[in-house]
Motif scaffolding. Structure first.
Motif, PDB file in Angstrom:
ATOM      1  N   MET A 167     -77.971  -6.483  50.368  1.00 23.83           N
ATOM      2  CA  MET A 167     -77.880  -5.022  50.341  1.00 23.83           C
ATOM      3  C   MET A 167     -76.488  -4.561  50.770  1.00 23.83           C
ATOM      4  SD  MET A 167     -79.471  -2.381  49.554  1.00 23.83           S
ATOM      5  CE  MET A 167     -78.430  -0.943  49.425  1.00 23.83           C
ATOM      6  N   ALA A 168     -75.994  -5.157  51.859  1.00 19.81           N
ATOM      7  CA  ALA A 168     -74.675  -4.756  52.360  1.00 19.81           C
ATOM      8  C   ALA A 168     -73.598  -5.041  51.320  1.00 19.81           C
ATOM      9  CB  ALA A 168     -74.378  -5.485  53.664  1.00 19.81           C
ATOM     10  N   LEU A 169     -73.733  -6.167  50.633  1.00 21.27           N
ATOM     11  CA  LEU A 169     -72.754  -6.545  49.605  1.00 21.27           C
ATOM     12  C   LEU A 169     -72.715  -5.494  48.491  1.00 21.27           C
ATOM     13  CD1 LEU A 169     -70.795  -8.817  48.787  1.00 21.27           C
ATOM     14  CD2 LEU A 169     -72.713  -9.987  47.702  1.00 21.27           C
ATOM     15  N   SER A 170     -73.903  -5.010  48.105  1.00 23.76           N
ATOM     16  CA  SER A 170     -73.945  -4.013  47.023  1.00 23.76           C
ATOM     17  C   SER A 170     -73.280  -2.708  47.473  1.00 23.76           C
ATOM     18  CB  SER A 170     -75.381  -3.763  46.567  1.00 23.76           C
ATOM     19  OG  SER A 170     -76.055  -2.892  47.455  1.00 23.76           O
ATOM     20  N   LEU A 171     -73.411  -2.393  48.744  1.00 22.18           N
ATOM     21  CA  LEU A 171     -72.787  -1.176  49.264  1.00 22.18           C
ATOM     22  C   LEU A 171     -71.276  -1.332  49.373  1.00 22.18           C
ATOM     23  CD1 LEU A 171     -75.407  -0.331  52.010  1.00 22.18           C
ATOM     24  CD2 LEU A 171     -74.844   1.104  50.032  1.00 22.18           C
ATOM     25  N   ARG A 172     -70.838  -2.499  49.859  1.00 23.31           N
ATOM     26  CA  ARG A 172     -69.393  -2.708  50.057  1.00 23.31           C
ATOM     27  C   ARG A 172     -68.628  -2.540  48.746  1.00 23.31           C
ATOM     28  NH1 ARG A 172     -70.849  -8.163  52.547  1.00 23.31           N
ATOM     29  NH2 ARG A 172     -71.916  -7.496  54.443  1.00 23.31           N
TER      30      ARG A 172
ATOM     31  N   PRO B 152     -76.284  -9.177  60.462  1.00 23.01           N
ATOM     32  CA  PRO B 152     -75.725  -7.873  60.098  1.00 23.01           C
ATOM     33  C   PRO B 152     -74.995  -7.222  61.279  1.00 23.01           C
ATOM     34  CG  PRO B 152     -78.130  -7.770  60.210  1.00 23.01           C
ATOM     35  CD  PRO B 152     -77.750  -9.207  60.379  1.00 23.01           C
ATOM     36  N   ASP B 153     -73.910  -6.526  60.985  1.00 24.94           N
ATOM     37  CA  ASP B 153     -73.178  -5.787  62.005  1.00 24.94           C
ATOM     38  C   ASP B 153     -72.923  -4.391  61.439  1.00 24.94           C
ATOM     39  OD1 ASP B 153     -71.388  -4.644  63.729  1.00 24.94           O
ATOM     40  OD2 ASP B 153     -70.078  -6.407  63.893  1.00 24.94           O
ATOM     41  N   TYR B 154     -73.904  -3.522  61.657  1.00 18.93           N
ATOM     42  CA  TYR B 154     -73.879  -2.214  60.994  1.00 18.93           C
ATOM     43  C   TYR B 154     -72.708  -1.342  61.452  1.00 18.93           C
ATOM     44  CZ  TYR B 154     -78.545  -3.754  59.687  1.00 18.93           C
ATOM     45  OH  TYR B 154     -79.591  -4.482  59.202  1.00 18.93           O
TER      46      TYR B 154
ATOM     47  N   VAL C  73     -60.369 -24.769  58.171  1.00 21.37           N
ATOM     48  CA  VAL C  73     -59.828 -24.425  56.857  1.00 21.37           C
ATOM     49  C   VAL C  73     -60.963 -24.032  55.915  1.00 21.37           C
ATOM     50  CG1 VAL C  73     -58.709 -25.373  54.810  1.00 21.37           C
ATOM     51  CG2 VAL C  73     -57.795 -25.879  57.073  1.00 21.37           C
ATOM     52  N   GLU C  74     -62.063 -24.807  55.954  1.00 22.80           N
ATOM     53  CA  GLU C  74     -63.192 -24.563  55.057  1.00 22.80           C
ATOM     54  C   GLU C  74     -63.775 -23.174  55.289  1.00 22.80           C
ATOM     55  OE1 GLU C  74     -62.929 -27.256  57.027  1.00 22.80           O
ATOM     56  OE2 GLU C  74     -62.465 -28.793  55.536  1.00 22.80           O
ATOM     57  N   SER C  75     -63.909 -22.826  56.553  1.00 24.41           N
ATOM     58  CA  SER C  75     -64.486 -21.527  56.880  1.00 24.41           C
ATOM     59  C   SER C  75     -63.567 -20.400  56.427  1.00 24.41           C
ATOM     60  CB  SER C  75     -64.758 -21.441  58.382  1.00 24.41           C
ATOM     61  OG  SER C  75     -65.173 -20.143  58.715  1.00 24.41           O
ATOM     62  N   LEU C  76     -62.273 -20.588  56.641  1.00 22.11           N
ATOM     63  CA  LEU C  76     -61.314 -19.562  56.226  1.00 22.11           C
ATOM     64  C   LEU C  76     -61.352 -19.372  54.708  1.00 22.11           C
ATOM     65  CD1 LEU C  76     -58.925 -17.648  56.782  1.00 22.11           C
ATOM     66  CD2 LEU C  76     -57.416 -19.633  56.531  1.00 22.11           C
ATOM     67  N   LEU C  77     -61.362 -20.493  53.986  1.00 23.18           N
ATOM     68  CA  LEU C  77     -61.282 -20.405  52.525  1.00 23.18           C
ATOM     69  C   LEU C  77     -62.598 -19.951  51.887  1.00 23.18           C
ATOM     70  CD1 LEU C  77     -59.380 -23.711  51.593  1.00 23.18           C
ATOM     71  CD2 LEU C  77     -58.459 -21.385  51.621  1.00 23.18           C
ATOM     72  N   PHE C  78     -63.710 -20.491  52.386  1.00 21.95           N
ATOM     73  CA  PHE C  78     -64.940 -20.412  51.594  1.00 21.95           C
ATOM     74  C   PHE C  78     -66.123 -19.696  52.246  1.00 21.95           C
ATOM     75  CE2 PHE C  78     -62.899 -24.564  50.266  1.00 21.95           C
ATOM     76  CZ  PHE C  78     -62.401 -24.079  49.070  1.00 21.95           C
ATOM     77  N   SER C  79     -65.993 -19.286  53.518  1.00 23.79           N
ATOM     78  CA  SER C  79     -67.156 -18.665  54.150  1.00 23.79           C
ATOM     79  C   SER C  79     -67.435 -17.316  53.501  1.00 23.79           C
ATOM     80  CB  SER C  79     -66.930 -18.515  55.656  1.00 23.79           C
ATOM     81  OG  SER C  79     -65.911 -17.565  55.896  1.00 23.79           O
ATOM     82  N   GLU C  80     -68.680 -16.907  53.573  1.00 26.00           N
ATOM     83  CA  GLU C  80     -69.112 -15.653  52.925  1.00 26.00           C
ATOM     84  C   GLU C  80     -69.829 -14.786  53.947  1.00 26.00           C
ATOM     85  OE1 GLU C  80     -71.554 -16.716  49.528  1.00 26.00           O
ATOM     86  OE2 GLU C  80     -70.078 -18.189  48.830  1.00 26.00           O
ATOM     87  N   GLY C  81     -70.007 -13.512  53.596  1.00 26.73           N
ATOM     88  CA  GLY C  81     -70.784 -12.592  54.419  1.00 26.73           C
ATOM     89  C   GLY C  81     -69.925 -11.724  55.301  1.00 26.73           C
ATOM     90  N   GLY C  82     -70.442 -10.546  55.594  1.00 27.72           N
ATOM     91  CA  GLY C  82     -69.738  -9.604  56.453  1.00 27.72           C
ATOM     92  C   GLY C  82     -68.842  -8.678  55.651  1.00 27.72           C
ATOM     93  N   ALA C  83     -68.437  -7.572  56.316  1.00 32.34           N
ATOM     94  CA  ALA C  83     -67.612  -6.564  55.651  1.00 32.34           C
ATOM     95  C   ALA C  83     -66.185  -7.053  55.577  1.00 32.34           C
ATOM     96  CB  ALA C  83     -67.689  -5.244  56.408  1.00 32.34           C
ATOM     97  N   ARG C  84     -65.837  -7.645  54.454  1.00 34.22           N
ATOM     98  CA  ARG C  84     -64.513  -8.221  54.287  1.00 34.22           C
ATOM     99  C   ARG C  84     -64.042  -7.985  52.858  1.00 34.22           C
ATOM    100  NH1 ARG C  84     -64.043 -14.045  55.691  1.00 34.22           N
ATOM    101  NH2 ARG C  84     -65.968 -14.443  54.543  1.00 34.22           N
ATOM    102  N   ALA C  85     -62.749  -7.782  52.695  1.00 30.10           N
ATOM    103  CA  ALA C  85     -62.219  -7.526  51.353  1.00 30.10           C
ATOM    104  C   ALA C  85     -60.743  -7.883  51.304  1.00 30.10           C
ATOM    105  CB  ALA C  85     -62.406  -6.060  50.975  1.00 30.10           C
TER     106      ALA C  85
END
Lengths: 716, 85, 237
Positions: free
Chosen positions: A465-470, A594-596, A651-663
């Motif tokens: 849901m958050a992804l669709s909003l972002r 989630p971190d609203y 490195v893996e987390s920096l490159l490939f992690s997902e989730g959270g309000a990021r762009a």
């Protein structure tokens, strides 16, 4: 007749006897059985769906109608809904997918709106199986066959491959239409004395009892033979669109309902019940295509391309004239009454006589819920198995994989430009369409995160849901409302019911916290074969609004020389990501909590960035994380990037992690100050410059964008 | 008298029969290596009232010219039989 | 200038074209239902829009070519006035034998919706006189039966007579030909006119390249302006 045969339980039958004070006759039992089926009654999910936030300042019509409506301003509303056509598409991929489009289009017409947009959520089996490709090809053909011919553009969608959908693919059809707010049609405004008029196709045996068909698991041999599948006729549908809108425009009808599951029965009983009326139906008046149809077959038939209109006596002649103009069959089949009874006549003979509420006020079903025994196993993640030895190779694999590569081979088969209002079509992360006669734009995002919902249904649904909003916020839009399609396995199994319940809770909490009401939706249960259930698959489509369409911030607009910014934290979670799945072969580990508050800070700044045009381009982080977002941005903009950013964790987390309000954003040099001012109070970092023709990252890797482009376009 | 007519419509030899080619390829892929050629056309079934089989045929021919067939790209055959009903 | 757009059951680009020409041409627009037998407003330009007339069943355009309005269109053509058929409109014009040839299924057997680049091959007609030969324009295509077919000898006649107006082309080199036709059109033909140059049929959609805020580009604007100019230079009919 045995009540078990119509799908009723012992206790349900007992309730029926109490309400009626007598035994129902065979026809009545059929009618009740279908209306009480899961597909028509939502008996397993109604109490859960009530927990959705439903009110919002933009909501004009919430749940309970054929589609929700949100206010777009300047007198316009958007009617929208997403609906599943999973079971029919599993059995007959071409016709199942085609009639799925037909059904959602009629839901939109039923709100008085001109169908203007469609999108499709497609979930297919293992991409390495020939069977999957054969089925996918047919589904796509079916969608194109119907959608192209009715002239409704496809603006985007979601295509996902996983062995979890091998026996049970999902086809979710989203439809939206524009309606003048003072012209919204309703299924709740019929009055006693008015006439029920059936417009469109003749009634045949197709799709009989499709509703109860969709309320059970698929047999392994269901695809061997099933005579019930509906066949769609987009030509008839196109005429039906023009005809109904014409009648509505001339104020000649008082109420309208499309015929979906359980055809004439559900449409007529719903319209009467919701309007507080009763209805008398004359079965001999119903135009038939097949000979010798029994009344129960006529009432349950799911023949396509039919609408039920409620018309005042003085308007009947004009309505018949208009239907004749469009060469559509039209027949008065009943009369609204004030006795709140559902009566069926065959000539003079009364063959069914039920209190209307028994068809509309159906019972609810509470199933036991239990944490899946293997949930902790699904959530366990071993970071040591996730090491990358060649980031370049991994990035190319993530771009080329079935869930990462370009879907142009699918969407080029759909007309995405008809109706002349597509601002951003398929291939863009966000779809955008102009609001008629205005400078406004309506934006749409469709998201589903099955892996994340599998490892944690609550967190997965929340992140979806958050992804669709972002995506909307980043483009500059305010969110107006959401529609959802809940695709799950059997609720009768306590572990599956847990997944359903938790997913709904995740969606409800996120929508409430982030001010996005739920205005419509659809539930599809029993998505499993004997071999396996599907992943919990809630799919959401969120609608947003931009007052000035020139302020849309698009992706793929990076120019050479732009500074590249990452906003948000460096790390999300590697749990159930595209990268993790690639390394481990199955989804493991939880996604982020989630971190609203953080989302709200992001919302405010993202919208401001778009409106003040301080960035040339932007893209939220989604599947594949930061690395894939940068790679996609580079190829769609046709410019390379030099990136320099040190990992805070791995490195893996920096490159490939997902989730959270990021762009990521691409900011021209003369806007840097303004951009940084806007993002003050939120984590952000200038991570590089757009230049050259390679994506380079410190000493980690350099990949020519031509290689990325090739991986994206050609796939594995 | 009622006659049954079948109009068999096929793409002209000079026109690329894309459907036929696709069917051909798939059948060969399935192992039907003896296959020489496949062509895909369409059949229109008609019931009509006519004095005789001849006049029925004439009438159907005229339908073909007016609507059913595009003679630039298609050829057709008409089969007429008396209807039992 | 007066324009009539013919609406068939199943037409879906009628309103799109109405909007595109209202934006770019100084013209009064009438929508005319296919069952009419005459054009009541004596139009200068008649447009047959894209879509799925009669569901696209049997053959695209075949049933529309039997509509009442076709006789009126033929009369209009005989007077030397302009007729434009876009996509399904082009198919209807060939089925009605107002233009030579036929549009048959794409070689891919799939519907194709993409941007397409066209080389202007001919400017001696009433639609493209404002272009130069060799100009390359982008109009989107969206069709399932868009492969232009004509038997070899007639195709040669068509080419020799200079009736090919648009041919699919490479956007970079401007070279045109069959290899750039996504659906497999013979000689890469995208649009043709009749000998008199007053009837044009093309598969790509210029109306979809008319609004700069939409995703189809803006090359259509010059196309509409070219029609207006041709009309103006003639001082009407």
């Amino acid at each position: 007749m045995d009540f078990h045969k119509v799908g009723l339980s012992d206790s349900e039958y007992k309730t029926i006897l109490e309400i009626l004070g007598r035994e129902p006759n065979a026809l009545e039992l059929e009618l009740i059985g279908v209306m009480w089926s899961e597909h028509c009654s939502y008996k397993s999910t109604r109490p859960l769906l009530k927990t959705y936030p439903q009110k919002g300042k933009h909501v004009v019509q919430g749940q309970g109608e054929n589609a929700g409506v949100v206010d777009l301003g300047e007198g316009w509303g958007l009617a929208f809904k997403v609906e599943s056509h999973n079971h029919p598409s599993a059995i007959a991929p071409f016709h199942g997918a085609a009639t799925g489009i037909g059904g959602i289009v009629r839901d939109i017409i039923a709100m008085g709106a001109r169908p203007a947009v469609s999108m499709d959520g497609l979930f297919f089996g293992d991409s390495n199986l020939q069977k999957t490709h054969t089925l996918a090809k047919e589904v796509v053909k079916g969608i194109g066959f119907y959608g192209n011919a009715v002239g409704v553009p496809v603006l985007g969608g979601k295509t996902f491959y996983s062995p979890a959908y091998n026996g049970n693919p999902l086809v979710n059809a989203f439809g939206a239409g524009f309606v003048r707010l003072n012209k919204i049609a309703s299924s709740q405004t019929a009055k006693p004395g008015e006439f029920a008029v059936l417009v469109g196709s003749k009634t045949g045996r197709d799709g009989i009892a499709g509703a109860s068909f969709a309320s059970r698991e698929l047999d392994e041999n269901d695809n061997a033979s099933n005579p019930n599948i509906q066949i769609g006729d987009p030509f008839e549908e196109k005429l039906l669109i023009e005809c109904c809108l014409d009648i509505l425009d001339k104020d000649l009808m008082t109420s309208m309902q499309d015929m979906g599951a359980a055809g004439i029965l559900s449409s007529s009983s719903e319209i009467a019940q919701k309007s507080g009326c009763g209805i008398d139906i004359q079965v001999l008046q119903i135009p038939l295509r097949d000979k010798g149809m029994e009344p129960w077959e006529i009432f349950l038939s799911e023949s396509q391309e039919r609408m039920l209109l409620i018309v005042k006596e003085e308007n009947l002649d004009d309505v018949f004239k208009i239907t004749k103009h469009y060469d559509l069959d039209c027949k008065t089949i009943g009369t609204l009454t004030d006795n709140r009874r559902y009566k069926v006549f065959k000539g003079d003979e009364l063959i069914a006589n039920l209190p209307i509420d028994i068809l509309g006020d159906t019972p609810v079903k509470f199933w036991p819920s239990e944490v899946p025994a293997d949930l902790s196993e699904r959530q366990a993640i071993d970071l040591s198995t996730l090491k990358t030895t060649s980031p370049a190779e991994d990035i190319l694999k993530l771009i080329a994989c079935a869930n990462g590569n370009s879907k142009h081979r699918i969407w080029e088969q759909y007309d995405s430009m008809v109706q002349l209002h597509t601002i951003m079509g398929p291939g863009s992360p966000v779809a955008a369409v102009e609001v008629p006669e205005t400078k406004r734009a309506c934006l749409l995002t469709m998201e589903a995160e099955p892996w994340k919902c599998f490892t944690d249904p609550y967190l997965g649904a929340s992140e979806t849901m958050a992804l669709s909003l972002r995506g909307l916020w980043l483009s500059g839009a305010d969110a107006l409302g959401m529609t959802n399609c809940l695709n799950f396995a059997s609720p009768e199994k306590s572990e599956r019911f847990y997944e359903l319940k938790e997913s709904i809770k995740g969606l409800a909490d996120t929508c409430r916290e982030l001010d996005c009401p739920v205005v419509s939706g659809n539930v599809s249960l029993y998505n499993e074969t004997v071999s396996a259930p599907i992943y919990p698959t809630p799919l959401v489509v969120t609608a947003g609004l931009i007052i000035n369409r020139d302020e849309i911030l698009k992706a793929g607009m990076t120019r050479s020389g732009d500074k590249i910014y990452l906003v948000g934290e460096n790390d999300g979670s590697l749990g159930a990501t595209r990268y993790q799945k690639m390394k481990n072969g199955k989804p493991l580990g939880k996604t982020v909590e989630p971190d609203y508050e953080n989302e709200k800070l992001f919302r405010e700044r993202a919208i401001k960035t778009a409106r003040e045009k301080t960035a040339n381009s932007g893209r939220v982080l989604a599947g594949g994380g930061l690395a894939v977002a940068l790679a996609n941005e580079a190829i769609s903009s046709g410019v390379g990037m030099n990136i320099s950013i040190k990992p805070q964790t791995t490195v893996e987390s920096l490159l490939f992690s997902e989730g959270g309000a990021r762009a990521i954003y691409s900011v021209p040099n003369n806007k840097i100050k303004e951009f940084e001012n806007t993002w003050n109070g939120f984590s952000f970092d200038c991570i590089g410059t757009a230049t050259g023709d390679s994506l380079s990252w410190d000493n980690l890797f350099t990949i020519p964008i031509s290689d990325i482009s090739k991986a994206f376009l050609e796939g594995e | 008298m009622i006659f049954k007519a079948e109009v068999h419509i096929m793409p002209r030899k000079t026109v690329l029969d894309t459907q036929g080619k696709a069917v051909e390829k798939t059948l060969i892929h399935l192992g039907y290596t003896s296959l020489k050629e496949a062509n895909v056309g369409k059949i229109v079934k008609i019931r009509l009232d006519a004095e005789s089989a001849d006049s029925a045929k004439k009438s159907v021919e005229s339908m073909c010219q007016d609507l059913l067939v595009n003679e630039l790209t298609e050829t057709f055959d008409i089969i007429i039989e008396a209807s039992c009903k | 200038m007066k324009t009539s757009i013919v609406v068939f059951p199943g037409s879906s680009c009628d309103r799109d074209i109405e909007r595109a020409i209202s934006e770019t041409l100084n013209t009064q627009v009438d929508m005319v239902w296919h069952e009419e037998t005459t054009f009541s407003n004596d139009p200068d330009l008649v447009i047959l829009p894209g879509g799925y007339s009669f569901g696209g069943y049997l053959r695209s355009g075949a049933m529309a070519a039997c509509s009442n309005i076709i006789e009126a269109i033929k009369t209009h053509a005989a007077k030397g006035k302009m007729i434009l058929g876009i996509a399904n409109g082009f198919q209807i014009l060939t089925e009605a034998q107002l233009l030579p040839g036929a549009l048959i299924p794409n070689t891919s057997l799939t519907f194709i919706c993409q941007k397409a680049y066209l080389r202007v091959e001919q400017t001696e007609n009433m639609f493209t006189s404002d272009y130069k030969i060799g100009d390359v324009v982008q109009f989107p295509i969206a069709h399932h039966e868009g492969l232009y077919f004509l038997p070899p000898s007639e195709l040669k006649e068509l080419e020799d007579a200079g009736q090919v107006v648009f041919r699919y082309a490479d956007p970079v080199t401007g070279e045109s030909g069959a290899e750039y036709a996504l659906e497999g059109s013979l000689n890469g033909i995208a649009g043709i006119c009749n000998k008199k140059g007053n009837i044009l049929g093309l598969m790509p959609h210029p109306e979809r390249a008319t609004f700069k805020h939409l995703n189809g580009g803006v090359d259509g604007i010059a196309f509409w302006k070219s029609i207006a100019k041709a009309f103006g230079e003639r001082g009407g009919f």
